[in-house]
Design a protein around this motif. Structure first.
Motif, mmCIF file in Angstrom:
data_model
loop_
_atom_site.group_PDB
_atom_site.id
_atom_site.type_symbol
_atom_site.label_atom_id
_atom_site.label_comp_id
_atom_site.label_asym_id
_atom_site.label_seq_id
_atom_site.Cartn_x
_atom_site.Cartn_y
_atom_site.Cartn_z
ATOM 1 N N SER A 1 13.013 -54.895 20.038
ATOM 2 C CA SER A 1 13.018 -55.792 21.194
ATOM 3 C C SER A 1 14.445 -56.038 21.672
ATOM 4 N N GLU B 1 -0.727 -52.378 23.104
ATOM 5 C CA GLU B 1 0.551 -51.651 23.058
ATOM 6 C C GLU B 1 1.364 -51.910 24.340
ATOM 7 N N ARG C 1 5.091 -53.671 24.363
ATOM 8 C CA ARG C 1 6.301 -53.135 25.008
ATOM 9 C C ARG C 1 6.874 -54.138 26.021
ATOM 10 N N ASP D 1 8.629 -56.775 24.049
ATOM 11 C CA ASP D 1 9.959 -56.342 23.598
ATOM 12 C C ASP D 1 11.009 -56.496 24.694
ATOM 13 N N VAL E 1 5.529 -49.913 32.533
ATOM 14 C CA VAL E 1 5.224 -49.907 31.102
ATOM 15 C C VAL E 1 3.807 -49.405 30.859
ATOM 16 N N VAL F 1 2.695 -46.128 28.571
ATOM 17 C CA VAL F 1 1.840 -46.224 27.387
ATOM 18 C C VAL F 1 0.571 -45.395 27.575
#
Lengths: 563, 563
Positions: free
Chosen positions: A46, A123, A127, A130, A251, A255
């Motif tokens: 992160s 997920e 992300r 982070d 993001v 993913v």
């Protein structure tokens, strides 16, 4: 192409979190996997504060190429309420190319099943988590929220709401088993026997229409509820708050691709100034779900015109606090002062009308007249915001000129109990920072009623004199029924008054906070535990988050054969 | 006044059944607490065949006084499709008196909680079950169903669907706990702690608009879903099928009163001929939920105009069966023959279009041409209905003159593969009993398309010649997308064709039955296991029964206080 992220890995990594979320929405006890403290970030991948700031700075003046099909132009032009130009360019889509491309990956996404979709969503959220520091700046410079609020409400709290939606979506889809053996006795004859398969199927493409003030917090529930139930999601951000949702789309696309799915399952629809593509998109036949936060006028338009879609709206409301009596007068005043000040009252949950009996209230310090209560509250706000640094940290910036204009006009509506002040922000000298105004009105005067019975979004509150607690309850009831409310607050030590207020809230479907004097405020709701809105009064047709918010985003198709 | 039925008694009596229903909707294995066999009735307080017939006969020519407030007249005039006049009079309501009266008991009903509401609903269903023989005659003489079908579909199967809705409603309401303690750590400071109460609250008054063909089966899901979630329910029956729902209202009012609740929580709105009160009722502000089964025109009108309500509709559709290949030709023919004949095709689930390749199909007996398949199916129907007694028992009576007119017109639409015959009913000489017509059409001809792409409700089916299995799948897809479908059937031994049909059904959200050759028919769905409709294509906006069918009939109101 082999997926970089396998189902096995994703399930091993995220299933425990999903299970905790499922338990949290069942018990509604406190829980969150997303740290609220800025210093909690910087390890395990992160970004810490400096890295997050640097990542944000690197975005400014650049082009966010999402690799979307049908990109026919680049658009941008967000100006921060703090006075800086973001200068980020986003893809502008030819929707006749983009929408068909978004459908291409739907079959594989559907066939992946509810659990795989849930862990892919987790997920994505991980992300985003982070990069919370980076998102915090993006939310701050689009919404005008002060940094710490942008960090918390735009980061972990928004992520919580997204995860909550994933949990609801998951559990709703697995209520029906994948298969069933059905055997019906027929007396002496052989039983009838069928094998049945049940598949959750998406409705189609979902449209998320984002808002200016809480792009992630208000956007994530719909986005993740739709995606987790198998739909593709087209994100149409507010033109002044594109960046946080564009990063979210980025993001999500990364993913999805890494997990072996079509990244076009999530796409951005940024628009040219004045293009107004929401209406065009909302009535396209491919769009089968719409989530919207914003004005009542456009929310009502969507509900009336986007007939091919399931439409989830959060619109305007008039939030009320009844002040009848208290055994902690100072606590009440400081709690209310904070509620009115936070983000300059630019929350859909900020109290607007403070209903106070004209003969005054009872406190543990003795009676207080109507004017004393209004004056004491004004002083509490002044005290809270007396220090400029603290004021800036609480108030944030005025999000747009309309809010500023309403604030300035409010002083003319009645006797001013607390005048709005201008606060200078040394770091961002062009930020428009204002303290709240409190105006005294008379609940019995028709002219005043025109003011307090309309939503005056921004740092404007009305101390409304009412005849009695019963009168206050009646006005509360009428306000919720006619105008809607995201929140209701009340202070009373009288159990009969408390009962009457509760009954009004139960009958009009409004969420009630009673006698808050500490560190929880009427304008805040916590994912996994509190419902945001009720979906049962005109302020919103759905609540965040419950079964009804997810159950109609998919359908279950049954295939049956003789066993 | 002490209630005759206490919560303790009702819970002890019905909780085990509720728990079994909850388990059944989770596993979707076969289950029913309501016996299908007429001889199973007659003990433990239930009426046997003779007593049920006597009870029905005693109703004829009489006045069913429900003791409703605002009764300003008496209306009636149902004529049985079997030719007898029922002569029953029902209360006609002044809705300006009745609707306010229905709200009076809502608070106590809400405060009773989800479990008490569920067991009161189960007691209502139990009393209806005890009178299944009586209800069977009422359903028979309003819908035209033959006695055995009226007994089963109008009795135990309808009661199953009602119980299923109660189970879904109960579990949805208890997903959120009554109370929660929320404690959020604050580092070194004291935690924030709140006590939260959560209360399911009803939306208001629900309106059930009944249909002519399945007054109880299609009516009970909405009625019980709304009542179990705390709403009052106003029942507006079809003018030709009042009696079964009027008896239902009578039982509900008796049980509510005995359990200490206001009987006006359930009321009847019978109408004068041509009065058309559904439109008036549907747009009243008190009506917050509407369940409707009937024409697409009025369903669409409700969805567009009853904007103050949640609207659940089952409308028209065009049901398709694809005939590609089979390894049990005789089984296929006899299964299809039964499906086309049952209740003279007057089911929303009866197949209409049989898509057959113009080059013929493969069977275990060798290839069969298009004409041979149509001819063999015609012979199978003839064989099934060759005996008049059996034909009467399967076909029932034509429900109204519109169906008869459509049947007569259908023979002119193309080449007749099977002509409709008139069957005489010795017991009811005035009954209009007809066998199905099968007409051959060409899928490629525009004139024929006008016929097969419209719902022709009644005993009319089309054998539609298509170019290939792929062409059939494409036509299926287009039919479901444009016209909707409650059911899809298919016969194929080709796994690629099977996959293509399944994919079309998953993408268009249609419920699929594959290769049925035995004693289960495409037009039948079983509560607790099969979904009736999908809610995802134009035939219906909701499915019986799932989470989405119940989750928005109530809202959850939260009251939170510092702990």
């Amino acid at each position: 192409m082999a997926a970089e992220l396998t189902a096995h890995e994703l399930i091993a990594k995220h299933r425990p979190t999903l299970d905790q979320a499922l338990e949290a929405i069942r018990t509604r006890a406190y829980w969150s996997p997303h740290p609220e403290h800025p210093k909690a970030y910087g390890e395990n991948g992160s970004l810490d504060a400096a890295a997050g700031k640097a990542a944000f700075d690197a975005l400014l003046g650049g082009r966010l190429d999402l690799g979307q099909p049908g990109t026919d132009d680049w658009v941008g032009g967000e100006a921060s309420p703090y006075g800086i130009e973001l200068g980020v360019e986003y893809p502008h889509a030819d929707i006749d190319v983009l929408l068909p491309a978004m459908k291409a990956g739907q079959r594989a996404w559907r066939d992946a099943g509810a659990e795989m979709r849930a862990v892919v969503c987790l997920e994505i959220l991980k992300r985003i988590s982070d990069r919370t520091h980076e998102f915090a700046h993006a939310v701050m410079h689009t919404s005008g929220q002060a940094f710490m609020m942008a960090f918390q409400a735009g980061g972990p709290h928004a992520q919580d709401r997204g995860l909550e939606a994933v949990a609801y979506a998951y559990v709703e889809q697995v209520r029906t088993p994948d298969t069933a053996e059905w055997t019906k006795p027929q007396g002496k004859r052989d039983p009838l026997a069928l094998t049945k398969q049940f598949t959750p199927v998406p409705r189609g493409i979902a449209l998320l229409i984002g808002c200016n003030t809480f792009p992630t917090w208000n956007g994530y529930p719909g986005l993740f509820a739709s995606l987790a139930t198998g739909n593709a999601v087209l994100v149409k951000p507010h033109p002044r708050a594109v960046l946080p949702l564009a990063l979210t789309v980025q993001v999500a696309r990364q993913v999805l691709a890494e997990a072996g799915f079509d990244p076009n399952l999530v796409a951005l629809a940024a628009e040219r100034p004045g293009e107004g593509i929401a209406k065009t998109l909302a009535t396209r036949p491919e769009i089968r779900i719409i989530d919207y936060t914003g004005s009542t006028v456009f929310g009502d338009w969507l509900e009336a015109n986007a007939r091919q879609a399931q439409v989830y709206t959060e619109k305007a409301g008039v939030n009320t606090v009844i002040v009848d009596s208290t055994d902690d007068y100072k606590g009440m005043l400081s709690n209310l002062a904070f509620s009115l000040s936070l983000y300059s009252g630019q929350m859909c949950t900020t109290p607007q009308n403070l209903l106070i009996p004209r003969d005054g209230i009872r406190t543990e310090e003795g009676p207080r007249t109507f004017d004393e209560v209004a004056g004491d509250l004004a002083r509490a706000v002044d005290g809270l915001l007396g220090d400029d640094a603290r004021a800036n940290a609480l108030l944030g910036a005025i999000v747009n000129p309309d809010v500023k204009a309403r604030l300035e006009a409010a002083a003319g509506l009645g006797e001013v109990a607390l005048a709005s002040r201008e606060i200078s922000n040394p770091e961002f000298p062009d930020a428009v920072v204002r303290t709240p105004v409190i105006v005294k009105l008379d609940g019995a005067k028709p002219d005043d009623e025109a003011a307090y019975m309309s939503e005056c979004f921004g740092p404007v509150s009305f101390a409304v004199a009412v005849d009695s607690a019963a009168d206050a309850v009646e006005l509360l009831r009428r306000t919720v029924r006619e105008k809607g409310a995201m929140t209701v607050g009340a202070y009373t030590t009288d159990s009969e008054v408390e009962q009457a207020i509760q009954e009004a809230c139960l009958e009009e479907a409004a969420q009630l906070s009673l006698n808050l004097t500490g560190g929880v405020y009427v304008n805040q709701t916590a994912a996994f535990s509190d419902f945001h809105g009720s979906g049962g009064n005109p302020a919103a047709n759905s609540a965040l988050c419950d079964g009804a918010f997810v159950a109609n985003r998919f359908r279950v198709v049954e295939v049956r054969r003789e066993a």
